[in-house]
Enzyme design. Structure first.
Site, PDB file in Angstrom:
ATOM      1  N   ASP A   1     119.807 -11.817 143.521  1.00 49.24           N
ATOM      2  CA  ASP A   1     120.031 -11.874 144.965  1.00 49.24           C
ATOM      3  C   ASP A   1     120.004 -13.335 145.413  1.00 49.24           C
ATOM      4  OD1 ASP A   1     120.071 -11.472 147.726  1.00 49.24           O
ATOM      5  OD2 ASP A   1     118.763  -9.739 147.637  1.00 49.24           O
ATOM      6  N   ASP A   2     121.137 -13.822 145.916  1.00 53.33           N
ATOM      7  CA  ASP A   2     121.250 -15.201 146.419  1.00 53.33           C
ATOM      8  C   ASP A   2     121.101 -16.253 145.323  1.00 53.33           C
ATOM      9  OD1 ASP A   2     121.434 -13.935 148.841  1.00 53.33           O
ATOM     10  OD2 ASP A   2     119.582 -14.730 149.678  1.00 53.33           O
TER      11      ASP A   2
ATOM     12  N   CYS B   1     125.281 -10.145 151.100  1.00 55.04           N
ATOM     13  CA  CYS B   1     124.848  -9.131 150.146  1.00 55.04           C
ATOM     14  C   CYS B   1     125.485  -7.758 150.306  1.00 55.04           C
ATOM     15  CB  CYS B   1     123.334  -9.018 150.150  1.00 55.04           C
ATOM     16  SG  CYS B   1     122.581  -8.829 151.765  1.00 55.04           S
TER      17      CYS B   1
ATOM     18  N   ARG C   1     127.676  -5.768 147.480  1.00 55.86           N
ATOM     19  CA  ARG C   1     127.165  -4.570 146.812  1.00 55.86           C
ATOM     20  C   ARG C   1     128.110  -3.395 146.979  1.00 55.86           C
ATOM     21  NH1 ARG C   1     121.319  -5.742 146.112  1.00 55.86           N
ATOM     22  NH2 ARG C   1     121.249  -7.956 146.662  1.00 55.86           N
TER      23      ARG C   1
ATOM     24  N   LYS D   1     116.944  -3.532 145.343  1.00 54.31           N
ATOM     25  CA  LYS D   1     117.445  -3.617 146.713  1.00 54.31           C
ATOM     26  C   LYS D   1     118.767  -2.864 146.846  1.00 54.31           C
ATOM     27  CE  LYS D   1     119.427  -7.115 149.755  1.00 54.31           C
ATOM     28  NZ  LYS D   1     119.512  -8.553 150.056  1.00 54.31           N
TER      29      LYS D   1
ATOM     30  N   HIS E   1     120.386  -1.828 150.460  1.00 44.01           N
ATOM     31  CA  HIS E   1     120.999  -2.459 151.631  1.00 44.01           C
ATOM     32  C   HIS E   1     122.407  -1.957 151.931  1.00 44.01           C
ATOM     33  CE1 HIS E   1     121.639  -6.329 154.196  1.00 44.01           C
ATOM     34  NE2 HIS E   1     121.130  -5.339 154.906  1.00 44.01           N
TER      35      HIS E   1
ATOM     36  N   HIS F   1     115.972 -14.065 146.866  1.00 47.51           N
ATOM     37  CA  HIS F   1     116.119 -13.921 148.312  1.00 47.51           C
ATOM     38  C   HIS F   1     114.834 -14.358 149.014  1.00 47.51           C
ATOM     39  CE1 HIS F   1     116.662 -11.876 152.209  1.00 47.51           C
ATOM     40  NE2 HIS F   1     117.943 -11.761 151.908  1.00 47.51           N
TER      41      HIS F   1
ATOM     42  N   ASP G   1     124.792 -11.362 143.825  1.00 45.89           N
ATOM     43  CA  ASP G   1     125.548 -10.767 144.928  1.00 45.89           C
ATOM     44  C   ASP G   1     126.324 -11.801 145.719  1.00 45.89           C
ATOM     45  OD1 ASP G   1     123.260 -11.901 146.082  1.00 45.89           O
ATOM     46  OD2 ASP G   1     122.904 -10.220 147.447  1.00 45.89           O
ATOM     47  N   ASN G   2     125.848 -13.019 145.799  1.00 44.11           N
ATOM     48  CA  ASN G   2     126.514 -14.102 146.536  1.00 44.11           C
ATOM     49  C   ASN G   2     125.858 -15.412 146.168  1.00 44.11           C
ATOM     50  OD1 ASN G   2     124.870 -12.351 148.998  1.00 44.11           O
ATOM     51  ND2 ASN G   2     124.093 -14.382 148.472  1.00 44.11           N
TER      52      ASN G   2
ATOM     53  N   LYS H   1     125.917 -19.374 150.876  1.00 42.49           N
ATOM     54  CA  LYS H   1     125.967 -17.994 151.371  1.00 42.49           C
ATOM     55  C   LYS H   1     126.514 -17.926 152.805  1.00 42.49           C
ATOM     56  CE  LYS H   1     122.837 -14.038 152.122  1.00 42.49           C
ATOM     57  NZ  LYS H   1     121.444 -13.564 151.978  1.00 42.49           N
TER      58      LYS H   1
END
Length: 587
Positions: free
Chosen positions: A28-29, A66, A70, A128, A130, A219, A324-325, A381
């Site tokens: 994540d991130d 995100c 996803r 996660k 989301h 994150h 994710d990014n 991001k």
């Protein structure tokens, strides 16, 4: 575009018990050069070993935040048509009037978990989500057999508490029911423990499994155990500009980026030299905690791999690792200032140097170190620059014929689900599935590349479009047109050869006007086909987060004003710099 067909001999004619297990790991991130095999100083031996036993993609792209990423990752469908054009926390009210702009996964798409489950796979998820928590939206209702899932955009890594005032609590669910985290919780360890538990519960029936492991790392809040922080104390004392150059040099040596690649310096990057010693010390530790969180994630991935080896499943498992990014620049420029302290203390956190990253501590990295995490790319991001969209992708497995190979051809996040289905021997659905209409997948299987049957899956004339909150891009061959909104962007389309110039340092729009115009026309077709809505003229994703927090009925408006100050401060500084907002400098 339609998925590329794969030779059926190795996959579709295999006996059911020989179909591969598939482990999809999502950071994540995580920035482009945040792991060692892509140029990082951070120790990630598990991921480096995976890179040596498979293929690393150096030109892989995802959405720049995100939930859209996803949605595309798990369905192979463009985020707008899947109902997730942006995270719900940042959607403008004018956009939410439209059914496909709700920020939760639509019922018009089918997930890879549903398709694999229907084909006889066990399907597990720990991490996660989301993509929605309402009726029919949790992962337990979208194809996953066993789940433990964080429904929110993020949460604390040490205990069950929210990280922003938008949430009253951290919303965790297990198999569709509200869930209380254990007392000894640390996110990366816990998520791997649950994944191992899920896999182990059904090993005896010899059915293959699909395990989706979306980490919270890295994150906000950035947190890690002390033993993972300690090795990085002192590593970042020279500052973000030095780190960005060091990573660029290593990435060139590894072949991740071409030699002589140009770079840009973001207007949100501060001058390390003007900081006093105490501030430099604090900033360096913020980054040390970040590095520790990345290494902790890698360590726990290693535990999962050790388990699969011990259980005899490793040789028959395909691993996919990505992010994710790009990295998040939302941390306060001055975490020791009044606004930052007021917000974090109101949420029950502290920002003390000695305990930074530990339980009860709130940590992030500043926009300055964020640019280093994305080195040598521009932006991060939320933005459509390469720093927001280009991330690592490693696909590994003992059965793959290609080992330790770099692939420079373009690939996109919608390609992941078709790739998984190819190796599982499952045919992607057309425009109907389960007796209802669904959006057909636009992604293409990477299997021909992974099986050494092709070097690329997109022809030079093929196009892939993208939009997020007014930031936009279109890819074609080695080229990309990109539009980034102000104040950090310059509100104009630009053209780059991202194979030779991944740092987006040399705009080719005037040199290649015909290509530029053709790609602009292709983007307009993409936007129309995928029902892209314009953002309100005054839209800013940071302001919208604050407004949506107020709309949600938060009881302390003062805290929301504090949050707004924190989010906007580095971008206010940027807007006062050159009109272009970016200093373009060739190395």
């Amino acid at each position: 575009m339609s998925p590329v067909d794969v030779e059926p001999i190795a996959v579709e004619e295999a006996a059911p018990s020989k179909r591969p297990n598939i482990v999809l790991i999502l950071a994540d991130d995580l920035g482009y050069t945040d792991i060692a095999s892509y140029g990082s100083e951070i120790s990630t031996p598990t991921l480096s070993a995976l890179a040596q036993s498979g293929v690393s993609f150096t030109n892989y792209h995802t959405a720049a935040n995100c939930a859209p990423a996803r949605a595309m990752l798990l369905t192979g469908v463009d985020a707008h048509l899947a109902g997730v054009p942006n995270i719900p926390e940042m959607l403008a009210p004018e956009q939410r009037r439209h059914a496909h702009y709700q920020g939760v996964l639509g019922n018009n798409v089918v997930t890879v978990a549903t398709l694999l489950g229907d084909a006889g796979y066990h399907t597990y998820m720990a991490g996660k989500w989301h993509l929605g928590a309402g009726p029919g939206k949790l992962p337990s209702q979208r194809g996953f057999e066993r789940t433990v899932a964080l429904a929110d955009s993020g949460a604390d890594n040490w205990e069950q508490r929210p990280y922003i005032p938008l949430y009253d609590k951290a919303n965790w669910y297990a198999d569709g029911e509200e869930y209380e985290l254990p007392e000894d919780f640390y996110s990366s360890r816990f998520l791997v423990d649950k994944t191992i538990e899920f896999i182990g519960s059904n090993l005896d029936d010899e059915q293959p499994f699909f395990a989706y492991l979306p980490f919270q790392a890295v994150h906000i809040p950035v947190q890690a155990p002390q033993e993972f922080i300690d090795p990085y104390m002192g590593v970042y004392d020279s500052g973000w500009d030095v780190l960005r150059e060091q990573r660029l040099s290593r990435a060139v040596e590894l072949g991740i980026v071409p030699g002589g690649a140009g770079t840009v310096r973001m207007a949100t990057t501060a001058d390390w030299q003007v900081l006093d010693d105490e501030r430099r010390r604090y900033e360096a530790k913020r980054m040390a905690v970040y590095a520790g969180m990345v290494e902790a994630m890698d360590f726990h991935i290693g535990r999962l791999i050790d388990y699969l080896k011990a259980s005899g499943e490793y040789d028959n498992t395909l691993f996919i690792f990505t992010s994710d990014n790009g990295p998040e620049a939302g941390g306060p420029a001055d975490p020791d200032g009044f606004a930052a302290r007021r917000l974090t203390s109101s949420l029950g956190y502290n920002t003390d140097y000695d305990t930074l990253g530990l339980k009860g501590s709130y940590n992030s990295i500043s926009p300055s170190f964020t640019s280093a995490a994305a080195s040598p790319l521009a932006y991060y991001k939320f933005y459509a620059g390469e720093g927001g969209m280009r991330v690592p992708l490693i696909v590994a497995g003992e059965a793959l014929p290609r080992q330790g190979v770099l692939i420079r051809a373009f690939s996109f996040v919608t390609d992941i689900t078709p790739t998984i289905l190819s190796f599982a021997g499952v045919t992607p659905p057309g425009d109907r599935y389960g007796g209802r209409p669904v959006e057909p997948m636009i992604g293409r299987s990477l299997a021909p590349v992974l099986l050494n049957e092709a070097e690329q899956i997109y022809a030079p004339a093929d196009t892939v479009g993208y939009e997020l909150a007014g930031h936009a891009a279109l890819f074609q061959g080695d080229y990309k047109i990109v539009y980034n909104r102000s104040p950090l962007g310059d509100d104009r389309w630009q053209l780059f050869n991202i194979l030779k110039d991944p740092g987006e340092s040399h705009d080719l729009a005037r040199e290649l006007p015909q290509r530029f115009q053709r790609m602009l026309s292709a983007y307009e077709r993409y936007a129309q086909t995928n029902k892209v809505l314009p953002v309100p003229q005054s839209y800013d994703h940071r302001k919208q987060l604050v407004l949506n927090t107020l709309y949600a009925g938060v009881r302390e408006p003062f805290l929301i004003l504090v949050l707004l100050m924190l989010l906007l401060s580095p971008f206010y500084v940027a807007s006062r710099m050159k009109k272009a907002s970016i200093h373009r400098t060739a190395r």
